[in-house]
Write a protein that holds these residues in place. Structure first.
Motif, PDB file in Angstrom:
ATOM      1  N   ILE A  17       0.870  -1.827   0.275  1.00  0.00           N
ATOM      2  CA  ILE A  17       0.281  -0.062   0.554  1.00  0.00           C
ATOM      3  C   ILE A  17       0.571   1.350  -0.480  1.00  0.00           C
ATOM      4  O   ILE A  17       1.936   1.177   1.224  1.00  0.00           O
ATOM      5  N   VAL A  18       0.386   2.345  -0.868  1.00  0.00           N
ATOM      6  CA  VAL A  18       1.975   3.238  -1.010  1.00  0.00           C
ATOM      7  C   VAL A  18       0.358   4.383  -1.058  1.00  0.00           C
ATOM      8  O   VAL A  18      -0.657   4.603  -1.479  1.00  0.00           O
ATOM      9  N   ARG A  19       1.030   5.582  -0.179  1.00  0.00           N
ATOM     10  CA  ARG A  19       0.478   6.556  -0.067  1.00  0.00           C
ATOM     11  C   ARG A  19       0.619   7.732  -1.485  1.00  0.00           C
ATOM     12  O   ARG A  19       1.673   7.811  -1.817  1.00  0.00           O
ATOM     13  N   HIS A  20      -0.328   8.548  -2.322  1.00  0.00           N
ATOM     14  CA  HIS A  20       0.607   9.442  -3.334  1.00  0.00           C
ATOM     15  C   HIS A  20       1.724   9.970  -2.790  1.00  0.00           C
ATOM     16  O   HIS A  20       1.772  10.534  -1.232  1.00  0.00           O
ATOM     17  N   GLY A  21       2.282  10.241  -3.972  1.00  0.00           N
ATOM     18  CA  GLY A  21       3.771  11.215  -3.830  1.00  0.00           C
ATOM     19  C   GLY A  21       3.180  13.224  -2.800  1.00  0.00           C
ATOM     20  O   GLY A  21       1.834  13.501  -3.359  1.00  0.00           O
ATOM     21  N   GLU A  22       3.672  13.514  -2.685  1.00  0.00           N
ATOM     22  CA  GLU A  22       3.847  14.469  -2.461  1.00  0.00           C
ATOM     23  C   GLU A  22       2.790  16.067  -3.878  1.00  0.00           C
ATOM     24  O   GLU A  22       3.721  15.877  -4.682  1.00  0.00           O
ATOM     25  N   ALA A  23       2.070  16.204  -3.414  1.00  0.00           N
ATOM     26  CA  ALA A  23       1.334  17.042  -4.545  1.00  0.00           C
ATOM     27  C   ALA A  23       0.722  18.629  -4.316  1.00  0.00           C
ATOM     28  O   ALA A  23       0.967  18.618  -3.305  1.00  0.00           O
ATOM     29  N   LYS A  24       0.750  19.209  -4.955  1.00  0.00           N
ATOM     30  CA  LYS A  24       0.491  20.772  -5.006  1.00  0.00           C
ATOM     31  C   LYS A  24      -1.030  20.848  -4.470  1.00  0.00           C
ATOM     32  O   LYS A  24      -1.711  20.106  -4.859  1.00  0.00           O
ATOM     33  N   GLY A  25      -1.171  22.446  -3.769  1.00  0.00           N
ATOM     34  CA  GLY A  25      -2.072  22.085  -3.369  1.00  0.00           C
ATOM     35  C   GLY A  25      -2.822  22.655  -3.757  1.00  0.00           C
ATOM     36  O   GLY A  25      -4.429  22.995  -3.254  1.00  0.00           O
ATOM     37  N   HIS A  26      -2.940  23.381  -5.679  1.00  0.00           N
ATOM     38  CA  HIS A  26      -3.625  23.695  -5.885  1.00  0.00           C
ATOM     39  C   HIS A  26      -3.736  22.931  -7.150  1.00  0.00           C
ATOM     40  O   HIS A  26      -2.747  23.140  -7.780  1.00  0.00           O
ATOM     41  N   SER A  27      -5.081  22.788  -8.089  1.00  0.00           N
ATOM     42  CA  SER A  27      -5.448  22.783  -8.997  1.00  0.00           C
ATOM     43  C   SER A  27      -6.734  23.612  -9.632  1.00  0.00           C
ATOM     44  O   SER A  27      -8.022  23.639  -9.265  1.00  0.00           O
ATOM     45  N   ASP A  59       1.137  -8.027  -9.409  1.00  0.00           N
ATOM     46  CA  ASP A  59       0.888  -8.827 -10.304  1.00  0.00           C
ATOM     47  C   ASP A  59      -0.455  -7.806 -10.689  1.00  0.00           C
ATOM     48  O   ASP A  59      -0.888  -7.892 -12.211  1.00  0.00           O
ATOM     49  N   VAL A  60      -0.536  -7.157  -9.834  1.00  0.00           N
ATOM     50  CA  VAL A  60      -1.956  -5.997 -10.227  1.00  0.00           C
ATOM     51  C   VAL A  60      -1.707  -4.798  -9.528  1.00  0.00           C
ATOM     52  O   VAL A  60      -1.003  -4.623  -7.850  1.00  0.00           O
ATOM     53  N   ALA A  61      -1.907  -3.813  -9.882  1.00  0.00           N
ATOM     54  CA  ALA A  61      -2.373  -2.499  -9.051  1.00  0.00           C
ATOM     55  C   ALA A  61      -3.272  -2.022  -9.039  1.00  0.00           C
ATOM     56  O   ALA A  61      -3.965  -2.058 -10.380  1.00  0.00           O
ATOM     57  N   ILE A  62      -3.941  -1.533  -8.022  1.00  0.00           N
ATOM     58  CA  ILE A  62      -4.654  -0.316  -8.114  1.00  0.00           C
ATOM     59  C   ILE A  62      -4.648   0.920  -7.688  1.00  0.00           C
ATOM     60  O   ILE A  62      -3.948   0.652  -6.753  1.00  0.00           O
ATOM     61  N   VAL A  63      -4.941   1.602  -8.662  1.00  0.00           N
ATOM     62  CA  VAL A  63      -4.647   3.339  -8.429  1.00  0.00           C
ATOM     63  C   VAL A  63      -6.136   3.658  -7.983  1.00  0.00           C
ATOM     64  O   VAL A  63      -6.356   3.634  -9.328  1.00  0.00           O
ATOM     65  N   SER A  64      -5.662   5.013  -7.514  1.00  0.00           N
ATOM     66  CA  SER A  64      -6.974   6.342  -7.402  1.00  0.00           C
ATOM     67  C   SER A  64      -7.012   6.589  -8.480  1.00  0.00           C
ATOM     68  O   SER A  64      -6.293   6.724  -9.044  1.00  0.00           O
ATOM     69  N   SER A  65      -8.160   6.702  -9.073  1.00  0.00           N
ATOM     70  CA  SER A  65      -7.948   8.147 -10.289  1.00  0.00           C
ATOM     71  C   SER A  65      -7.995   9.324 -10.144  1.00  0.00           C
ATOM     72  O   SER A  65      -7.791  10.225 -11.539  1.00  0.00           O
ATOM     73  N   ALA A  66      -7.470   9.848  -9.272  1.00  0.00           N
ATOM     74  CA  ALA A  66      -6.955  11.232  -9.048  1.00  0.00           C
ATOM     75  C   ALA A  66      -5.997  11.449  -9.829  1.00  0.00           C
ATOM     76  O   ALA A  66      -4.820  10.464 -10.115  1.00  0.00           O
ATOM     77  N   THR A  67      -5.442  12.147 -10.087  1.00  0.00           N
ATOM     78  CA  THR A  67      -4.192  12.695 -10.855  1.00  0.00           C
ATOM     79  C   THR A  67      -3.416  12.407 -10.061  1.00  0.00           C
ATOM     80  O   THR A  67      -1.941  11.724 -11.236  1.00  0.00           O
ATOM     81  N   ARG A  68      -2.798  12.868  -8.823  1.00  0.00           N
ATOM     82  CA  ARG A  68      -1.930  12.270  -8.247  1.00  0.00           C
ATOM     83  C   ARG A  68      -1.563  10.682  -7.952  1.00  0.00           C
ATOM     84  O   ARG A  68      -0.300  10.687  -7.766  1.00  0.00           O
ATOM     85  N   THR A  69      -2.741  10.035  -8.049  1.00  0.00           N
ATOM     86  CA  THR A  69      -1.750   9.409  -7.648  1.00  0.00           C
ATOM     87  C   THR A  69      -1.760   8.322  -9.205  1.00  0.00           C
ATOM     88  O   THR A  69      -0.864   7.597  -9.132  1.00  0.00           O
ATOM     89  N   VAL A  70      -2.077   8.976  -9.905  1.00  0.00           N
ATOM     90  CA  VAL A  70      -1.916   8.202 -11.101  1.00  0.00           C
ATOM     91  C   VAL A  70      -0.824   8.321 -11.936  1.00  0.00           C
ATOM     92  O   VAL A  70      -0.066   7.680 -11.951  1.00  0.00           O
ATOM     93  N   GLN A  71       0.150   9.778 -11.104  1.00  0.00           N
ATOM     94  CA  GLN A  71       0.790  10.025 -11.769  1.00  0.00           C
ATOM     95  C   GLN A  71       1.683   9.100 -10.566  1.00  0.00           C
ATOM     96  O   GLN A  71       3.042   8.854 -10.737  1.00  0.00           O
ATOM     97  N   THR A  72       1.584   9.171  -9.571  1.00  0.00           N
ATOM     98  CA  THR A  72       2.743   8.266  -8.280  1.00  0.00           C
ATOM     99  C   THR A  72       2.575   6.673  -9.208  1.00  0.00           C
ATOM    100  O   THR A  72       4.165   6.577  -9.855  1.00  0.00           O
ATOM    101  N   TRP A  73       1.710   6.139  -9.428  1.00  0.00           N
ATOM    102  CA  TRP A  73       2.094   5.745 -10.150  1.00  0.00           C
ATOM    103  C   TRP A  73       3.017   5.184 -11.462  1.00  0.00           C
ATOM    104  O   TRP A  73       3.676   3.888 -11.568  1.00  0.00           O
ATOM    105  N   GLU A  74       2.899   5.961 -12.287  1.00  0.00           N
ATOM    106  CA  GLU A  74       3.712   6.365 -13.557  1.00  0.00           C
ATOM    107  C   GLU A  74       4.941   6.680 -13.216  1.00  0.00           C
ATOM    108  O   GLU A  74       6.063   6.197 -13.892  1.00  0.00           O
ATOM    109  N   ALA A  75       4.907   7.746 -11.943  1.00  0.00           N
ATOM    110  CA  ALA A  75       6.422   7.505 -11.460  1.00  0.00           C
ATOM    111  C   ALA A  75       7.111   6.133 -10.479  1.00  0.00           C
ATOM    112  O   ALA A  75       8.580   6.043 -10.607  1.00  0.00           O
TER     113      ALA A  75
END
Length: 172
Positions: A17-27, A59-75
């Motif tokens: 289990i991974v908490r997403h990386g540090e995210a920008k304060g606003h979007s 074998d499986v990655a489950i990723v939240s749909s939020a941009t910061r979690t998708v970017q965390t998975w990509e990183a």
């Protein structure tokens, strides 16, 4: 990293289990559209490198749909981690522990290792809901990860024997 070891055996599964990386304060796109900071990307790439160094391959990655979690998975992937099956799950964004458990329970039992990238408070709360054998004195800051051992099928997650066996805070 704590000094606990972990391994996959025929009747034991691992959930990272991974908490997403540090995210920008606003979007302009709202909370769900918040992107990672440069540090958030670096920390998530470091998570991937560490997982590879430990021989962990989901074998499986489950990723939240939020941009910061998708970017965390990509990183994490940029750090060398691959998964055969990647599932982007909107229920994990603003989800509860029960939402995480539902997503984990849907993982096929042929999968020995699963990885979940999500948010606080659900990710840290999931870690607290199982027996804990490691300590994170600073809490679950961004890019913190935990490894949960689970005996038996994913459909039975969690059981009384499911335990957080290792944890790793983000690098300093």
């Amino acid at each position: 990293m704590t000094d606990q070891s972990f391994e996959v055996t025929p009747d034991l599964r691992l959930l990272v289990i991974v908490r997403h990386g540090e995210a920008k304060g606003h979007s302009a796109a709202g909370d769900e559209g918040r992107e990672l900071t440069a540090r958030g990307r670096e920390d998530a790439t470091d998570v991937g490198r560490w997982l590879v160094s430990q021989g962990v391959r989901p074998d499986v990655a489950i990723v939240s749909s939020a941009t910061r979690t998708v970017q965390t998975w990509e990183a994490i992937r940029a750090g060398g981690v691959e998964a055969d099956d990647v599932r982007v799950d909107r229920a994990i964004y603003n989800g509860t522990v029960e939402d995480l458990v539902e997503a984990i329970s849907a993982v096929p039992d042929t999968a020995r290792v699963a990885l979940l990238v999500g948010h606080a408070p659900a990710v840290p709360d999931l870690a607290l809901d199982v027996e804990t054998r490691c300590d994170l004195p600073g809490g679950w800051s961004p890019a913190t990860l935990g490894v949960i051992s689970h005996p038996g099928p994913w459909s039975g997650f969690p059981t009384a024997d499911t335990a957080l066996v290792a944890c790793r805070p983000r690098r300093r």
